[in-house]
Each structure stands twice: as C-alpha cells, then as structure tokens.
Design a protein around this motif. Structure first.
Motif, mmCIF file in Angstrom:
data_model
loop_
_atom_site.group_PDB
_atom_site.id
_atom_site.type_symbol
_atom_site.label_atom_id
_atom_site.label_comp_id
_atom_site.label_asym_id
_atom_site.label_seq_id
_atom_site.Cartn_x
_atom_site.Cartn_y
_atom_site.Cartn_z
ATOM 1 N N GLN A 154 0.854 -1.192 0.000
ATOM 2 C CA GLN A 154 0.000 0.000 0.000
ATOM 3 C C GLN A 154 0.899 1.255 0.000
ATOM 4 O O GLN A 154 1.940 1.249 0.661
ATOM 5 C CB GLN A 154 -0.898 0.028 1.239
ATOM 6 C CG GLN A 154 -1.829 -1.172 1.377
ATOM 7 C CD GLN A 154 -2.733 -1.032 2.586
ATOM 8 O OE1 GLN A 154 -3.399 0.004 2.760
ATOM 9 N NE2 GLN A 154 -2.738 -2.036 3.461
ATOM 10 N N PRO A 155 0.526 2.316 -0.725
ATOM 11 C CA PRO A 155 1.337 3.539 -0.698
ATOM 12 C C PRO A 155 1.386 4.128 0.710
ATOM 13 O O PRO A 155 0.468 3.933 1.502
ATOM 14 C CB PRO A 155 0.625 4.478 -1.680
ATOM 15 C CG PRO A 155 -0.732 3.927 -1.870
ATOM 16 C CD PRO A 155 -0.661 2.454 -1.591
ATOM 17 N N GLY A 156 2.449 4.853 0.983
ATOM 18 C CA GLY A 156 2.722 5.368 2.330
ATOM 19 C C GLY A 156 1.653 6.260 2.905
ATOM 20 O O GLY A 156 1.489 6.324 4.129
ATOM 21 N N PHE A 157 0.869 6.960 2.045
ATOM 22 C CA PHE A 157 -0.151 7.859 2.608
ATOM 23 C C PHE A 157 -1.298 7.080 3.237
ATOM 24 O O PHE A 157 -2.128 7.636 3.932
ATOM 25 C CB PHE A 157 -0.653 8.853 1.549
ATOM 26 C CG PHE A 157 -1.381 8.244 0.387
ATOM 27 C CD1 PHE A 157 -0.726 8.017 -0.814
ATOM 28 C CD2 PHE A 157 -2.717 7.875 0.490
ATOM 29 C CE1 PHE A 157 -1.383 7.444 -1.896
ATOM 30 C CE2 PHE A 157 -3.382 7.294 -0.590
ATOM 31 C CZ PHE A 157 -2.720 7.088 -1.782
ATOM 32 N N LYS A 158 -1.296 5.749 3.019
ATOM 33 C CA LYS A 158 -2.340 4.908 3.636
ATOM 34 C C LYS A 158 -1.984 4.512 5.074
ATOM 35 O O LYS A 158 -2.764 3.896 5.769
ATOM 36 C CB LYS A 158 -2.510 3.626 2.806
ATOM 37 C CG LYS A 158 -3.146 3.825 1.441
ATOM 38 C CD LYS A 158 -4.658 3.972 1.564
ATOM 39 C CE LYS A 158 -5.311 4.248 0.226
ATOM 40 N NZ LYS A 158 -5.680 3.032 -0.497
ATOM 41 N N GLN A 159 -0.766 4.858 5.535
ATOM 42 C CA GLN A 159 -0.365 4.487 6.900
ATOM 43 C C GLN A 159 -1.333 5.118 7.906
ATOM 44 O O GLN A 159 -1.736 6.260 7.742
ATOM 45 C CB GLN A 159 1.070 4.955 7.183
ATOM 46 C CG GLN A 159 2.122 4.217 6.385
ATOM 47 C CD GLN A 159 3.504 4.817 6.579
ATOM 48 O OE1 GLN A 159 4.343 4.324 7.351
ATOM 49 N NE2 GLN A 159 3.776 5.906 5.894
ATOM 50 N N VAL A 160 -1.667 4.350 8.969
ATOM 51 C CA VAL A 160 -2.500 4.906 10.038
ATOM 52 C C VAL A 160 -1.609 5.365 11.199
ATOM 53 O O VAL A 160 -2.060 6.099 12.073
ATOM 54 C CB VAL A 160 -3.551 3.886 10.547
ATOM 55 C CG1 VAL A 160 -4.589 3.605 9.486
ATOM 56 C CG2 VAL A 160 -2.893 2.599 11.037
ATOM 57 N N ALA A 161 -0.357 4.932 11.177
ATOM 58 C CA ALA A 161 0.601 5.377 12.179
ATOM 59 C C ALA A 161 1.995 4.946 11.748
ATOM 60 O O ALA A 161 2.143 4.027 10.941
ATOM 61 C CB ALA A 161 0.300 4.786 13.542
ATOM 62 N N ALA A 162 2.996 5.641 12.290
ATOM 63 C CA ALA A 162 4.382 5.277 12.044
ATOM 64 C C ALA A 162 5.227 5.843 13.175
ATOM 65 O O ALA A 162 4.793 6.761 13.881
ATOM 66 C CB ALA A 162 4.861 5.836 10.704
ATOM 67 N N GLY A 163 6.422 5.259 13.356
ATOM 68 C CA GLY A 163 7.272 5.769 14.408
ATOM 69 C C GLY A 163 8.618 5.090 14.425
ATOM 70 O O GLY A 163 8.902 4.202 13.604
ATOM 71 N N TYR A 164 9.439 5.549 15.347
ATOM 72 C CA TYR A 164 10.737 4.913 15.542
ATOM 73 C C TYR A 164 11.126 4.995 17.010
ATOM 74 O O TYR A 164 10.612 5.812 17.765
ATOM 75 C CB TYR A 164 11.824 5.554 14.673
ATOM 76 C CG TYR A 164 12.080 7.032 14.911
ATOM 77 C CD1 TYR A 164 11.541 7.995 14.050
ATOM 78 C CD2 TYR A 164 12.865 7.472 15.968
ATOM 79 C CE1 TYR A 164 11.767 9.352 14.257
ATOM 80 C CE2 TYR A 164 13.100 8.821 16.185
ATOM 81 C CZ TYR A 164 12.565 9.762 15.321
ATOM 82 O OH TYR A 164 12.785 11.116 15.519
ATOM 83 N N VAL A 165 12.048 4.106 17.375
ATOM 84 C CA VAL A 165 12.678 4.162 18.685
ATOM 85 C C VAL A 165 14.141 4.475 18.423
ATOM 86 O O VAL A 165 14.737 3.915 17.504
ATOM 87 C CB VAL A 165 12.559 2.823 19.444
ATOM 88 C CG1 VAL A 165 13.083 2.967 20.864
ATOM 89 C CG2 VAL A 165 11.130 2.305 19.429
ATOM 90 N N LEU A 166 14.694 5.414 19.181
ATOM 91 C CA LEU A 166 16.110 5.776 19.047
ATOM 92 C C LEU A 166 16.818 5.328 20.319
ATOM 93 O O LEU A 166 16.460 5.781 21.415
ATOM 94 C CB LEU A 166 16.235 7.291 18.866
ATOM 95 C CG LEU A 166 17.630 7.889 18.881
ATOM 96 C CD1 LEU A 166 18.449 7.406 17.686
ATOM 97 C CD2 LEU A 166 17.567 9.421 18.895
ATOM 98 N N TYR A 167 17.769 4.399 20.158
ATOM 99 C CA TYR A 167 18.570 3.950 21.312
ATOM 100 C C TYR A 167 19.848 4.770 21.272
ATOM 101 O O TYR A 167 20.787 4.419 20.551
ATOM 102 C CB TYR A 167 18.850 2.450 21.217
ATOM 103 C CG TYR A 167 17.613 1.622 20.920
ATOM 104 C CD1 TYR A 167 17.394 1.120 19.645
ATOM 105 C CD2 TYR A 167 16.665 1.361 21.905
ATOM 106 C CE1 TYR A 167 16.255 0.389 19.335
ATOM 107 C CE2 TYR A 167 15.516 0.626 21.613
ATOM 108 C CZ TYR A 167 15.320 0.147 20.333
ATOM 109 O OH TYR A 167 14.181 -0.563 20.031
ATOM 110 N N GLY A 168 19.847 5.923 21.969
ATOM 111 C CA GLY A 168 20.983 6.840 21.922
ATOM 112 C C GLY A 168 21.403 7.204 23.329
ATOM 113 O O GLY A 168 21.210 6.410 24.266
ATOM 114 N N SER A 169 21.902 8.426 23.513
ATOM 115 C CA SER A 169 22.338 8.824 24.862
ATOM 116 C C SER A 169 21.143 8.702 25.818
ATOM 117 O O SER A 169 21.300 8.324 26.972
ATOM 118 C CB SER A 169 22.897 10.249 24.836
ATOM 119 O OG SER A 169 22.067 11.076 24.065
#
Ligand code: FBP
Ligand code: MG
Ligand code: MG
Length: 340
Positions: A154-169
């Motif tokens: 499905q094209p990206g505009f169909k996403q109902v949510a998105a995110g990321y986790v950053l394992y940093g400082s």
C-alpha cells in the motif's frame, strides 16, 4: 501535569489520541503498547551490549544480502513475538525476513498490518553509536481468509501510524497517528516513556546536510551541483554543516529537531541497487510520514515518497527528506531546473 503536557506517559497519550478518533476500540492502543514493551526490552539489551553476548554477527545473511547482527536477530524475534501477542495484527513483515511472517498457530489475529526494521543502523551497533527500530502501521485491505501482498504493497499515505525508537544517549520513541509528531523519553528510573517533545515541528529551512559523501563518484552531476551549492560560501545563505551518523533513525531524528536535509539518493555504486539502499515500506514510508506530519517534505527526486506505488516487499527508493525549503531547493537542482 505541567501545562505543556510533558510528563504524560505514552500509554495515556495514545489513549487520548484514540478517544479523539471516532470508533476507537482499544485495539490500536493495545498494539502500540506492545511496540512500547518491545522497545523497553531491546533498550535493556542495547544498554548492556558490551557485557552480554549480543554484539557481533550471527554469520547469516538476510534477504538484502547483508550480514545479520545478533541484535538484528534479537530485535526481530522480539518484535514478532510482542506484536502477535497484541491479538490485533493480521500479518507482519520485517527487514530480516524475505516473506511476510505468518501468525503463530492459535494466535488471535486482527486488522492491522505492521512492517518494521527491527534494528536500524546495524553497521553502528558494535561501535556503540545510536541505533533504532522503525515501524509502519496500515489497515488490512484484503477481505478473504488469508492476507495477500496487497495488504503490504500500500502507498505510504495509507499508513494509520508510524514511528521509531532511538537507542541513543537517552532512549526515545517518536510516533504519529496523523495528528502531528510526539516524542517520548524513557525514564529508566520508572521504566516509562514520558512525553518530552510535544508537537515536533521541523524548521522550514536548516543549515545541515546529511549524506554519505563517500559515494560522491557514484552520484550524478545535478546532485553534485546541489551539494557544491550547499558548501559554497555566499552572501545569500549559510555554509551547510555536514552531519552523517549512518543510522537512518539518528540522522532523521536530528533532521526533525534541527532541520536541514537528509539524502540517500540513487547511485551507480551497485548495479543491483540503482535506487539507493533504503527500503520503501519499513524505512522511507514511516520516516516520510513523520517528516510530513512535522511540516517537512520527503521526496524520491521524482515525487512524494508517500505516493510511490509499492511493487515489492523489500524495494528500495531514493530518499530526500527534511526541511520544506531545503527539499524544494534540492529537487530543483536534482531535476536540473537549477545548477547554481
Ligand atoms: O553505510 P551507508 O551506505 O551510508 O548506509 C547507511 C544506511 O544504512 C542503514 O544502516 C540501513 O539500515 P539497516 O541497518 O536497518 O540495514 C541506515 O540506517 C543508514 O542510513
Ligand atoms: Mg534500516
Ligand atoms: Mg535493520
């Protein structure tokens, strides 16, 4: 709770988002909470990586032809387990598996399709440089007993949510359900992700460029003209500073907060990968969604990333994203409309 809303837990924030959307059943909250749980467990492994047997490679290669790191494998297995536990997933796909991942036998399934990059920035794991996890959530579209590829492509505009986790400082979780972008920081003393960055908005223009300049000789002249323009000292613009971590999550996180432009363009480095390295469905679409929700742009050089019609699960696309004015300018150069 202080007026800016910071300090609210991510679970309550998700619930508030759901109350605001008509017909919410709690399924989505349940699903996101399993991603939060997976993030906490992965975090607990990354923070003690040098002390436990989680650094280095498994010796296996994945569908991308890349060496699979032990942390890739750990994070992949954990995401699959936690997501199917939610009981709200129809089917999953991961960077680490050639094909969609069937639900374990006797698992209650649901309506959501989740595609993810369990561990992003694998080349940086052993050097203790920031790494991440990326996820994209869609609604199932097929109606038969089994999911089909149409559910994933499905094209990206169909996403109902998105995110990321950053394992940093510090460890952060940044997500959007279509009402702006919110960032949460894990408070290790209470084991909770608390709202620390409400309503993230990418500056209209920045002064940071982020690209792997080591590939200069594999880039086309239009792109080189643009990069020469950025580093040129003129009266009309600042000299752009170069920042490249080599973990997409970390480079995009900085771009969301500071502005500027991140580029992983198409190149001639590997004839098998003419469209660059980054994967559309679980890297470029979720990051493009967040950048747009924060007021920026995400383009392939030939159009909006989120409008690309996917054809394969692991397809790659050129990715140019960041501050609106910077991306517009980059596209003017890359398309040859401008050369200085
Ligand atoms: O070393 P290169 O070619 O600049 O590639 C770096 C890019 O590759 C990636 O590491 C690819 O992601 P994975 O680590 O999940 O395979 C991105 O995070 C990063 O932006
Ligand atoms: Mg990745
Ligand atoms: Mg990865």
């Amino acid at each position: 709770m202080n007026p800016s809303g910071t300090g609210i837990t991510i679970t309550n924030h998700i619930l508030e988002q759901q109350y605001a959307s008509a017909g919410a059943t709690g399924a989505f909250t349940h699903l996101l909470n399993e991603i939060v749980m997976a993030a906490k467990i992965i975090n607990s492994e990354t923070t003690k990586a040098g002390l436990v047997d989680i650094l280095g490679s498994t010796g296996r290669r994945n569908v991308q032809g890349e060496t699979v790191k032990k942390l890739d494998e750990f994070a992949h297995g954990l995401m699959v387990d936690r997501l199917y536990r939610s009981g709200h997933v129809a089917m999953l796909a991961s960077e680490e598996d050639a094909d969609p991942i069937d639900p374990p036998r006797d698992t209650k399934v649901g309506e959501y399709i989740v595609m993810f990059d369990p561990l992003d920035g694998s080349s940086n794991i052993d050097a203790n440089v920031s790494i991440g996890t990326i996820f994209s959530i869609l609604k199932r579209v097929s109606t038969g007993p089994e999911c089909t590829m149409a559910d994933f492509l499905q094209p990206g505009f169909k996403q109902v949510a998105a995110g990321y986790v950053l394992y940093g400082s510090s460890t952060m979780l940044v997500y959007s359900t279509g009402n702006g972008v919110s960032g949460f920081t894990l408070d290790p003393s209470v084991g909770e992700f608390l709202l620390s960055h409400p309503n993230i908005t990418v500056p209209q223009r920045g002064k940071i460029v982020s690209a792997n300049m080591g590939y200069w000789d594999y880039w086309d002249d239009n792109l080189k003209n643009y990069l020469r323009y950025l580093r040129a000292k003129t009266d009309t613009k600042p000299v752009y500073s170069l920042r490249y971590i080599g973990s997409m999550v970390a480079d995009i996180h900085r771009t969301l907060l500071y502005g500027g432009i991140f580029l992983y363009p198409n190149d001639t480095k590997d004839p098998k990968k003419p469209w660059g390295k980054l994967r559309l469905l679980y890297e470029c679409n979720p990051m493009g969604y967040l950048i747009e929700q924060a007021g920026g742009l995400a383009d392939t050089g030939k159009g909006r990333v989120l409008e690309v019609e996917p054809t394969e699960l692991h397809q790659r696309v050129p990715f140019i994203a960041g501050s609106r004015e910077d991306v517009e300018e980059a596209i003017a150069f890359i398309s040859g409309q401008r050369c200085e």
